[in-house]
Scaffold this motif. Structure first.
Motif, PDB file in Angstrom:
ATOM      1  N   UNK A 248      43.574  32.312  41.503  1.00 39.43           N
ATOM      2  CA  UNK A 248      42.943  33.614  41.290  1.00 39.43           C
ATOM      3  C   UNK A 248      42.180  33.640  39.970  1.00 39.43           C
ATOM      4  N   UNK A 249      41.124  34.438  39.930  1.00 39.04           N
ATOM      5  CA  UNK A 249      40.328  34.618  38.714  1.00 39.04           C
ATOM      6  C   UNK A 249      39.570  35.932  38.806  1.00 39.04           C
ATOM      7  N   UNK A 250      39.105  36.414  37.651  1.00 40.89           N
ATOM      8  CA  UNK A 250      38.205  37.572  37.682  1.00 40.89           C
ATOM      9  C   UNK A 250      37.234  37.494  36.509  1.00 40.89           C
ATOM     10  N   UNK A 297      45.359  41.856  46.116  1.00 38.99           N
ATOM     11  CA  UNK A 297      44.577  42.795  45.314  1.00 38.99           C
ATOM     12  C   UNK A 297      44.817  42.560  43.837  1.00 38.99           C
ATOM     13  N   UNK A 298      43.771  42.721  43.051  1.00 39.35           N
ATOM     14  CA  UNK A 298      43.889  42.570  41.600  1.00 39.35           C
ATOM     15  C   UNK A 298      44.752  43.687  41.023  1.00 39.35           C
ATOM     16  N   UNK A 299      45.523  43.353  39.997  1.00 40.14           N
ATOM     17  CA  UNK A 299      46.339  44.333  39.297  1.00 40.14           C
ATOM     18  C   UNK A 299      45.570  44.824  38.071  1.00 40.14           C
ATOM     19  N   UNK A 333      39.490  40.027  47.112  1.00 41.01           N
ATOM     20  CA  UNK A 333      38.609  38.873  46.943  1.00 41.01           C
ATOM     21  C   UNK A 333      37.129  39.245  47.130  1.00 41.01           C
ATOM     22  N   UNK A 334      36.339  38.993  46.081  1.00 44.00           N
ATOM     23  CA  UNK A 334      34.907  39.253  46.122  1.00 44.00           C
ATOM     24  C   UNK A 334      34.504  40.666  45.761  1.00 44.00           C
ATOM     25  N   UNK A 335      35.471  41.584  45.608  1.00 42.04           N
ATOM     26  CA  UNK A 335      35.168  42.980  45.300  1.00 42.04           C
ATOM     27  C   UNK A 335      35.060  43.247  43.814  1.00 42.04           C
ATOM     28  N   UNK A 336      34.553  44.429  43.465  1.00 42.10           N
ATOM     29  CA  UNK A 336      34.386  44.823  42.063  1.00 42.10           C
ATOM     30  C   UNK A 336      34.971  46.207  41.842  1.00 42.10           C
TER      31      UNK A 336
END
Length: 375
Positions: A248-250, A297-299, A333-336
């Motif tokens: 995972x990354x952001x 989902x990102x935290x 994934x891929x969302x902002x």
């Protein structure tokens, strides 16, 4: 006075003048000597001291040569007149499977000894005679390799080296076992939105930007003295190898800072949520956009941002209004997601419009830095 070899009556008669050489023992097939039998008597004595005269079990063999027989079970070793005692080899024939026949005499016994070829006229007790000690691994009394101290020392060193190598391999790399994050120098994606409103000079500006990017140091954003430029750069954080999703990354992109956003914050919060920042202080805020890549989902709590001015840290303030970052729905994934990080700072700092944002993503990552600026 000279001593004479006196075999017991159940042994074959030896050749005339036979004297057992050093280390000699009887054939186990002959059986043990009677209890108390004297194998050596004075040369003048007609028989054994135990009262039994030797009896010939077989005729002397003219071709007899001194030999060494295997050990005879419980039979005692034979000592020669010099006082040397025979040491028996291991009991290879103790089970009864003896290579000697019961009628075998002295001349027929095989010998495991070397250097027994006697020169003409030489005594059976020649000084050069040496036995092969089969119990010590071969000629010369050499021990087997597995019984040598240096063999096991080498084995121990090799095993120790393998263990140390395994420990280093399992615990190697980063001391915290984390994958470190880094900054990128890619152009901001939102630059393209204004491209249609720019004239032909925009291409020259773009070229200058790329030139500036290529000239920037690889450690841009890693120190407060060399922060990233929010107009040109974004920060990328990568999850730890021990995270639920190590891949995972952001990406984190900072917008233009609102140095005095007090009135706007008061309007959005309303009278029930708004809190006065205090005398001589204002609300400052900056929009932050994250783009997530990974499973699930990102935290929102995976990202923290502090404002730093002259080494002094100001943590973010939450009024739980809709525009705040942590009030946003986090992407998959891929969302902002975009929201504001808000801080209470002095009016002097707001007028100076200087400082940096200290940014951390995921647990255990390095802290990175982005310049706080309006554009």
């Amino acid at each position: 006075m000279a001593l004479r070899f006196n075999p017991p009556p159940n042994w074959p008669a030896p050749p005339e003048g036979f004297t057992p050489p050093a280390g000699w023992q009887p054939d186990p097939a002959w059986g043990p000597a009677p209890e108390g039998w004297q194998l050596w008597v004075e040369d003048s004595a007609p028989g054994a001291s135990a009262g039994s005269a030797p009896q010939a079990g077989s005729a002397p063999d003219a071709g007899w040569a001194p030999t060494q027989a295997v050990p005879a079970g419980a039979s005692a070793p034979v000592a020669d007149p010099t006082g040397q005692s025979a040491s028996a080899p291991s009991g290879d024939y103790a089970s009864g499977a003896s290579p000697y026949a019961a009628s075998m005499n002295y001349a027929q016994s095989p010998t495991p000894y070397h250097n027994q070829q006697q020169a003409p006229g030489a005594s059976p007790q020649a000084a050069g005679w040496q036995p092969i000690d089969v119990g010590q691994g071969g000629p010369g009394g050499k021990k087997p390799v597995t019984k040598q101290w240096w063999f096991w020392t080498i084995i121990g060193v090799v095993v120790l080296a393998l263990v140390i190598g395994l420990i280093v391999a399992l615990t190697g790399g980063d001391d915290e076992g984390e994958q470190r994050s880094g900054t990128t120098t890619s152009s901001r994606s939102d630059d393209s939105d204004d491209s249609t409103s720019k004239d032909d000079s925009s291409s020259d500006s773009s070229s200058d930007d790329k030139s500036d990017d290529s000239d920037s140091s690889s450690d841009v954003g890693t120190t407060m003295d060399n922060p990233g430029d929010p107009e040109k750069q974004q920060i990328t954080f990568t999850a730890s190898e021990y995270a639920d999703d190590p891949d995972a990354s952001f990406d984190v992109a900072f917008g233009s800072v609102e140095w005095d956003a007090t009135s706007t914050v008061e309007s959005e919060a309303g009278k029930y949520r708004y809190e006065d920042p205090g005398s001589g202080k204002v609300y400052m805020r900056v929009p932050v956009t994250v783009t997530y890549h990974g499973k699930g989902k990102m935290d929102a709590y995976d990202l923290t941002v502090d404002y730093v001015k002259d080494g002094n840290t100001t943590e973010q303030t939450n009024l739980y209004i809709d525009s705040e970052f942590k009030q946003q729905d986090m992407p998959r994934d891929g969302g902002t997601a975009t929201g504001y990080f808000m801080f209470i700072i002095s009016e002097e700092d707001a007028k100076a419009q200087e400082g940096v944002f200290a940014v951390k993503g995921f647990y255990g990552s390095d802290e990175l830095y982005m310049a706080a600026k309006s554009f």
